[in-house]
Design an enzyme around this catalytic site. Sequence first.
Site, short mmCIF file in Angstrom:
data_model
loop_
_atom_site.label_atom_id
_atom_site.label_comp_id
_atom_site.label_asym_id
_atom_site.label_seq_id
_atom_site.Cartn_x
_atom_site.Cartn_y
_atom_site.Cartn_z
N ASN A 55 88.85 62.09 85.18
CA ASN A 55 87.82 61.16 84.73
C ASN A 55 88.38 60.47 83.50
O ASN A 55 88.43 61.05 82.42
CB ASN A 55 86.53 61.94 84.41
CG ASN A 55 85.46 61.03 83.82
OD1 ASN A 55 85.63 59.81 83.77
ND2 ASN A 55 84.36 61.62 83.37
N HIS B 286 77.26 62.42 85.12
CA HIS B 286 78.06 62.97 84.02
C HIS B 286 77.15 63.11 82.79
O HIS B 286 76.29 62.26 82.55
CB HIS B 286 79.25 62.06 83.71
CG HIS B 286 80.24 62.72 82.82
ND1 HIS B 286 80.04 62.83 81.46
CD2 HIS B 286 81.41 63.34 83.08
CE1 HIS B 286 81.06 63.51 80.93
NE2 HIS B 286 81.91 63.82 81.90
N GLU C 149 80.01 71.12 84.10
CA GLU C 149 80.67 70.78 82.84
C GLU C 149 79.74 71.10 81.68
O GLU C 149 78.83 70.32 81.37
CB GLU C 149 81.00 69.28 82.80
CG GLU C 149 81.91 68.80 83.90
CD GLU C 149 82.58 67.49 83.54
OE1 GLU C 149 83.81 67.45 83.57
OE2 GLU C 149 81.88 66.52 83.20
N GLY D 219 85.64 67.59 75.70
CA GLY D 219 86.36 66.85 74.66
C GLY D 219 86.42 67.59 73.33
O GLY D 219 86.80 67.02 72.31
P1 13P Z 1 87.64 66.79 78.71
O1 13P Z 1 88.56 67.36 79.77
O2 13P Z 1 88.26 65.72 77.89
O3 13P Z 1 86.98 67.87 77.92
O4 13P Z 1 86.45 66.05 79.53
C1 13P Z 1 85.83 66.72 80.55
C2 13P Z 1 84.96 65.75 81.27
O5 13P Z 1 83.95 65.32 80.76
C3 13P Z 1 85.38 65.31 82.60
O6 13P Z 1 84.36 64.63 83.25
#
Ligand code: 13P
Length: 252
Positions: A9, A97, A169, A175
Site C-alpha cells: 500500500n 483502511h 491492521e 507506520g
Molecule cells: P506500515 O507498514 O507503514 O506500518 O503501514 C501499514 C499499512 O497501513 C498498510 O496498509
Amino acid sequence: MRKKIVAGNWKCNTTVKEGVELAKSVNELVLTKGAKDVVVVLGTPFTHLISVAESVDSSRVNVASQNCAAEAKGAFTGEVSVSMVKSTGATYVILGHSERREYYNETSDTLNKKLALTLEQGLTPIYCCGEALAIREAGSEKEFVKQQLEETIFLLPTEKLLKIVIAYEPIWAIGTGKTASTQQAQDMLAFIRGLIADKYTKEIAEEISILYGGSCSAVNANDLFSQPDIDGGLIGGASLKAADFLAIINAF
Ligand code: 13P
C-alpha cells in the site's frame, strides 16, 4: 485453499514517474527471484494505476487502488469509480483502511456500498479492519473488530465473502515501527477465522486469506508469516523499497 498474499500500500507517496520505476523494479525482482506461490499486489494512487498496470507482468504482479467511489458513476466531482479502476487493468481495491475511516469519515455504510460495487465489477476487495491503541489498552480489540466485520463483510452471502481478502491492521502498529507481536497478530487472525467459521462454515473460513498489516518489514515478516493463520501482509512503508518488498514476498 487460502492464498499467500503480499500487498503493498503505497499510500500518498511517489510521483507517477517514481511509481512506475518502483513497479518496474518490483516486477523484475518478482519475475527473477520471487516465490512463485505468493500473490503480489501493488496498491498505488489512482493517478498511477494505468501506468503501473502497463509496466508489470499481470500474470505475476497485480495492481490495486487504495479506495473507490461509493457510487457507480455520475455527478460526484473528484471521485473515481470502480469501473474506472477496472479499466486501468487494476484487479484489487483496498477498502476500509483505518486512515480512510479516521481522516475521511468512512463508515460501515459507505464501505458496504464500495464493497458491493467492487464485487459487482469482479475486482477483489482487500477489506481492512483493526483497532486503535485505546481500544487495545481497554482490552476490547476483539469485540471492536468483530463489530467492524459484522457491520460489513459478514452481511455478505457466502459466494461474495469468498471473493474477499481480509487485512487486520491494528492502528497503533501502522507506520509506528511498533509491530503487533507475532502472538498478538496470530491471536487476532485466528479469532477472525473463528468468527467466519461460526457465521459461515469452517470450510469457508479455511478458504479466506487473512493478512496482517502494521510495520511489517523484511526483518519481522518471516516470524509473522510462520503463524498458522497469517496468510501474508499488507505492507506500507516497506513496500516503497523494491528489495525490502521482495524480501517480504519471500518470507514465507
Ligand atoms: P506500515 O507498514 O507503514 O506500518 O503501514 C501499514 C499499512 O497501513 C498498510 O496498509
